[in-house]
Design an enzyme around this catalytic site. Structure first.
Site, short mmCIF file in Angstrom:
data_model
loop_
_atom_site.label_atom_id
_atom_site.label_comp_id
_atom_site.label_asym_id
_atom_site.label_seq_id
_atom_site.Cartn_x
_atom_site.Cartn_y
_atom_site.Cartn_z
N ARG A 1 25.53 44.55 -25.14
CA ARG A 1 26.55 44.85 -26.16
C ARG A 1 26.50 43.81 -27.28
O ARG A 1 26.71 44.12 -28.45
CB ARG A 1 27.94 44.93 -25.55
CG ARG A 1 28.39 43.65 -24.88
CD ARG A 1 29.79 43.75 -24.31
NE ARG A 1 30.05 42.66 -23.40
CZ ARG A 1 31.19 41.96 -23.36
NH1 ARG A 1 32.18 42.27 -24.16
NH2 ARG A 1 31.35 40.99 -22.48
N GLU B 1 40.33 57.95 -29.19
CA GLU B 1 38.89 58.20 -29.16
C GLU B 1 38.52 59.61 -29.62
O GLU B 1 37.47 59.82 -30.24
CB GLU B 1 38.35 57.96 -27.75
CG GLU B 1 38.44 56.51 -27.28
CD GLU B 1 39.83 56.12 -26.78
OE1 GLU B 1 40.68 57.03 -26.62
OE2 GLU B 1 40.07 54.92 -26.55
#
Lengths: 277, 325
Positions: free
Chosen positions: B21, B69
């Protein structure tokens, strides 16, 4: 509104309604109620000159965008686009058939003039938010119109989108709620009461206009005022009659998703044409 | 033993471990300089997904959608229709499950150019527990038509994947991890869509790994080598499309395949390998990973052992199954 323009728009709306009935009868399935309720608004958007679009160049970069968030009402969009010249009117009879450019719900890759694929309720308004943000980023002075159903407002995603449009001050976004008061299982007030609709949108920071969605003077005034609003998104709550123009369909929730048979088709077209007498 | 053909692509120094990440965030911040069409969308997790590295440099092209989301995923589709290249980040659980229909209908059905780069995948998320451990994301994304699925193994491969998908027209899902992993490749390595890479070579068995499990599989292969068992170790960052040739050729040679994934064994890398081999070259396949149960809280290294895909478990699986060859 200029009386000649109004006459023209009324005639276009009648033609759109007749095409909706014809194509649904040919398809044998589909959604007449919510297509008929929004026909006057489609007539105004596409034939008044308010949209910067070009049927000869459907992908024109700086065109205004139209998102049919209530995608099941695509017959009204298809009839309008055909009439506008995006594709041949003969395509309308292929609606919902294998190989057709006219899918059961809008497909941006198959139908010229469809700016985004929709059909799963709640998503179109979010797509419109993305379009409006993208346009702002490019300092591209276009408008994004999103047609939202009142039943669709049951979806949580609608309110996520409403919140974000206001947060980002998307004054290039105009949502039009087709407030026909019905959804598949009955009246919205009985199934899931979304009232008071205008207060909800305005409390989320939108400038709202409440109009009769079959009155061209009111449609024009709201859209024109809406375009000039600065600093916040605009919601036009259009009170409409589901099945408008066909007496036996009006306000009957069973006509949400049932196609007319041949006999019903004749009766429906006769109803629509009577309205001009 | 190390595949001599690619020896010069492997990292030779024992540097510090980096989370994929983190490599993602750095890559975005770099690419943002050269490509002005890139926009980045996040849902109140930018410090965790590391999109904050992009946001700090290009605030006008970074859009925080709050904890929503579904809206973000569909909005990304809208951005894509305007010619932007949206990178969408949140945790893998939310990208794949909360926003599943939005991925399918807003993004994949029209084939829009949206890059879904989700972090915190697998049970190696660790302490947050089952609610935040995506073990179905590869299965979900792999089954949505038109979505390519990539699972880079280290910081270098992550950077290469992100660079590569800029030129890919269409949607993809990049599976990134929370925990730090050793840097396996050096900067000469080039990722190719639809290609795996054989890191180690041997005739006894084939191990296929991706993402967080590749470095664990390398450990396992080295342990096996110490015991005189040499294996092919394939890193398969491109899960969809998968590299058919490298898997089929290796399975033909070894006759035994062990897959290792930080994901449910249903629908993920192991399934992809089985689907392929069933059609092209039936072979015994042992799927290591999460055995159709939810994750739990714990230190990632403890969880990897408890769920049976630590290096000892991998080595044991190879040894136990050699007799069936």
């Amino acid at each position: 509104m200029d009386s000649n323009l109004k006459k023209m728009l009324e005639q276009k709306a009648r033609d759109i309604r007749v095409d909706i009935i014809n194509m649904l009868c040919a398809a044998g399935s589909g959604h007449p109620g919510g297509s008929l309720s929004i026909a006057d608004i489609f007539s105004y958007l596409y034939f008044s000159g308010i949209l910067n679009i070009d049927p000869a160049d459907p992908g024109k970069e700086n065109r205004d965008r139209v998102v049919l968030s209530k995608g099941h009402a695509c017959p009204v969009l298809y009839a309008t686009l055909a009439m506008k010249g995006y594709f041949d009117r003969s395509e309308l009879k292929t609606l919902r058939k294998y190989g057709s450019i006219l899918q059961g719900h809008p497909d941006m890759n198959k139908t010229p003039g469809v700016d985004i694929s929709t059909g799963s309720l709640g998503q179109g308004l979010s797509c419109a938010v993305g379009m409006a943000l993208g346009a702002k980023l490019d300092k591209n002075d276009i408008k994004v119109f999103a047609i939202v159903g009142d039943g669709e407002c049951d979806e949580g995603q609608i309110w996520e989108a409403v919140m974000s449009a206001s947060h980002y001050r998307l004054d290039n976004l105009i949502a039009i709620v087709d407030l026909n008061g019905l959804q598949i299982d009955g009246f919205t007030k009985d199934i899931m009461d979304t009232s008071p609709m205008a207060e909800k949108w305005s409390s989320f920071g939108w400038k709202t206009f409440e109009i009769d969605g079959h009155n061209y003077d009111m449609i024009e005034e709201a859209v024109k005022k809406g375009i000039s609003v600065k600093g916040k998104p605009v919601c036009i709550i259009a009170r409409t009659t589901k099945g408008k123009g066909v007496a036996f369909m009006e306000n009957i929730c069973d006509w949400h998703g049932t196609a007319p048979d041949k006999e019903q088709k004749e009766k429906a077209i006769s109803d629509i044409n009577k309205a001009c007498l | 033993m190390i595949n001599s053909d690619i020896k010069n692509l492997l990292n030779s120094s024992n540097g510090k471990k980096i989370a994929t990440r983190a490599a993602y965030g750095s890559a975005l911040a770099e690419l943002g300089e050269v490509n002005e069409d890139i926009v980045v969308l996040d849902c109140d997790l930018s410090k965790s997904t590391k999109t904050s590295l992009f946001a700090e440099k290009f605030p006008e092209r970074f859009f925080n959608f709050g904890v929503a989301e579904s809206n973000m995923m569909s909005a990304a589709a809208g951005f894509a229709t305007m010619g932007k290249i949206p990178f969408v980040s949140t945790f893998s659980v939310f990208a794949s499950k909360r926003a599943c229909d939005q991925v399918s209908i807003s993004v994949a059905y029209p084939g829009l150019n949206v890059k879904i780069c989700a972090t915190h995948s697998g049970i190696t998320v660790g302490e947050d527990g089952a609610t935040h451990q995506a073990i179905e994301d590869v299965a979900i994304m792999r089954s949505i038509p038109g979505i390519k699925v990539f699972s880079p193994a280290d910081a270098t491969e992550t950077k290469k994947v992100i660079e590569k998908i800029i030129d890919l027209k269409g949607p993809c899902y990049v599976r990134l991890c929370r925990g730090s992993v050793p840097v396996i490749f050096n900067d000469d390595y080039e990722f190719e869509i639809g290609k795996g890479i054989k890191i180690m070579e041997g005739d006894s068995a084939t191990i296929v790994a991706a993402g967080f499990t590749t470095h664990i599989a390398i450990e396992a292969a080295k342990k096996l080598e110490d015991e005189g068992i040499e294996v092919d170790l394939i890193n398969m960052a491109s899960i969809k499309p998968i590299d058919e040739n490298i898997v089929v050729e290796s399975a033909k040679k070894t006759g035994l395949v062990v897959t290792v994934e930080d994901h449910n064994v249903i629908g993920g890398l192991g399934s992809a390998v089985c689907e392929l081999l069933c059609a092209k070259n039936p072979a015994r396949v042992i799927r290591l990973g999460v055995q159709d149960k939810f994750g739990t809280s714990g230190d990632p290294s403890v969880l990897v052992s408890a769920y049976g895909f630590d290096s000892d478990s991998i080595a044991s699986a190879v040894k136990e199954n050699l007799r069936y060859k």
